[in-house]
Design a protein around this motif. Structure first.
Motif, short mmCIF file in Angstrom:
data_model
loop_
_atom_site.label_atom_id
_atom_site.label_comp_id
_atom_site.label_asym_id
_atom_site.label_seq_id
_atom_site.Cartn_x
_atom_site.Cartn_y
_atom_site.Cartn_z
N TYR A 88 0.80 -1.21 0.00
CA TYR A 88 0.00 0.00 0.00
C TYR A 88 0.84 1.27 0.00
O TYR A 88 0.42 2.28 -0.57
N TYR B 224 0.48 3.92 -2.92
CA TYR B 224 0.26 5.32 -2.57
C TYR B 224 1.26 6.23 -3.28
O TYR B 224 0.88 7.25 -3.89
N GLN C 278 0.52 9.11 -6.08
CA GLN C 278 0.88 10.51 -5.83
C GLN C 278 1.64 11.09 -7.01
O GLN C 278 1.49 12.27 -7.34
N GLN D 221 -5.74 7.82 -10.14
CA GLN D 221 -6.40 7.73 -8.84
C GLN D 221 -7.87 7.41 -9.05
O GLN D 221 -8.71 8.31 -9.19
N PHE E 35 -7.48 5.65 -1.85
CA PHE E 35 -6.04 5.52 -2.00
C PHE E 35 -5.27 6.68 -1.37
O PHE E 35 -4.09 6.55 -1.05
N GLU E 36 -5.95 7.81 -1.18
CA GLU E 36 -5.30 8.96 -0.52
C GLU E 36 -5.00 8.67 0.96
O GLU E 36 -4.18 9.35 1.57
N LEU F 44 -3.84 5.80 2.19
CA LEU F 44 -2.98 4.62 2.37
C LEU F 44 -1.67 4.92 3.11
O LEU F 44 -1.11 4.03 3.75
N GLU F 45 -1.17 6.14 3.04
CA GLU F 45 0.11 6.42 3.70
C GLU F 45 0.00 6.21 5.21
O GLU F 45 0.81 5.49 5.82
#
Length: 385
Positions: A221, A225, A229, A235, A240-241, A243-244
């Motif tokens: 992930y 991510y 980015q 996206q 997915f934004e 996941l960090e």
């Protein structure tokens, strides 16, 4: 190979059936409809009731639900029986978990539902299948950690509270299940708890079965991510934004679970399962702008590097023929999938390909291994996570 994969995915270092296994008597999930006619939605998914999806059929490649000998775990962490446990270190870990860095992170924005409406055609079905696997894997972690925390409350309250990392897994599972609702579906997690097949491992093996998914989840992930980015046009969906920060939960869980370890079999089990699963869903990764083979090799190499710091032995992914065997197994698995979709007599048709996959697993198992240590990847120092 590693340097090339690193350049593509932006490598960074984290901040800091098997021997002993058998199946429980719990029966697999069944299609819930007792009526003669099954309920299905427009995409062909079977429904338990309106808006609630029947769980995907269990197979060797689906996310596992594990259980263990909780009395033996209690003996391991019992302070009266084991007064030399490293309680100072465990207490420090507890303080880290108490900070709950992501308590307010998983808050949805207005873009989720609209983004789901934009995903149509075959990709919509593939994406729902991705969300279901994601949710199921996270929910398994919640169930196991919650039960471990409950069982250890009297014998070792510190370790019991550490297992409130079940909080993170529940948060993740709920977040993904809510994402499914954007596609007018959901999983009945209570039904899944009672009806899923559970695989039993002794405590010394359960560590491997949980540590590796946490670590490989981190690399899957965080790599996804970073790629998105750099390539925002790929996206597909706002999740997915998130996941960090999600990955940091996975990484902290994995670091805690490195107390006692076994090794090579569990590494290969996790790597092979991911490699075959993801290649059967290459359309999904292509939609994100990812090359399935490159992405999987990168994730496996990075997970292997991290694992080599704590496992006594890991596979050598650079051994001659390693990836050739993996790719051949992908081809055999594609044959099995095609047979599942046909009217052919399953057992006789599938047997030769199943045997070839098993032979491939044995070939990988007996290839050279790395006994200890790790090595840096060119360019890794330019990233800080």
């Amino acid at each position: 190979m590693q340097a090339a994969l690193n350049a593509r995915f932006g490598v960074a270092r984290p901040a800091t059936r098997a021997a002993g296994a058998h199946r429980s008597a719990v029966q697999p999930v069944r299609a819930a409809a007792a009526t003669e006619k099954e309920m299905t939605d427009d995409l062909g998914f079977k429904l338990m009731r309106r808006g609630v999806k029947v769980a995907a059929k269990e197979s060797i490649l689906t996310p596992r639900f594990y259980t263990t000998d909780f009395d033996e775990v209690d003996d391991i962490f019992n302070l009266e029986k084991n007064p030399n446990l490293p309680m100072e270190e465990l207490t420090a870990m507890l303080e880290e978990f108490r900070k709950d860095y992501n308590q307010k992170h998983f808050v949805r924005n207005d873009g989720f539902h609209d983004a789901a409406d934009e995903i149509q055609g075959p990709m919509r079905k593939i994406f729902i299948e991705f969300l279901e696997r994601f949710c199921t894997a996270e929910f398994f972690g919640f169930l196991l950690y919650k039960e471990l925390g409950r069982r250890l409350q009297k014998s070792n309250p510190v370790v019991a509270e550490i297992f409130t990392l079940a909080r993170d897994e529940a948060r993740h599972a709920g977040f993904v299940n809510k994402a499914l609702s954007d596609f007018n579906l959901a999983l009945d997690l209570g039904f899944l708890t009672k009806n899923r097949t559970y695989t039993f491992f002794k405590p010394k093996f359960i560590i491997y079965a949980t540590y590796l998914p946490e670590k490989i989840g981190y690399w899957r992930y965080i790599s996804m991510y970073r790629h998105l980015q750099r390539n925002p046009d790929n996206q597909l969906y706002p999740m997915f934004e998130y996941l960090e920060n999600w990955c940091q939960d996975e990484n902290r869980h994995g670091d805690f679970l490195t107390r006692s370890l076994w090794s090579r079999f569990f590494c290969l089990s996790v790597y092979i399962t991911m490699y075959l699963n993801d290649h059967s869903r290459s359309v999904f990764f292509g939609a994100l702008g990812l090359n399935t083979t490159q992405f999987n090799r990168h994730v496996i190499i990075e997970t292997n590097n991290a694992t080599a710091r704590v496992f006594p032995e890991v596979p050598d992914c650079d051994a001659p023929g390693f990836w050739d065997v993996m790719d051949r197994m992908v081809g055999y698995n594609e044959k099995l999938i095609a047979i599942d979709r046909s009217e052919a007599p399953e057992f006789l048709e599938k047997l030769p390909y199943t045997e070839r996959i098993l032979v491939g697993c044995l070939q990988l198992f007996f290839m050279p291994t790395l006994r200890s240590g790790s090595f840096d990847i060119e360019g890794a120092g330019s990233y800080q996570y």
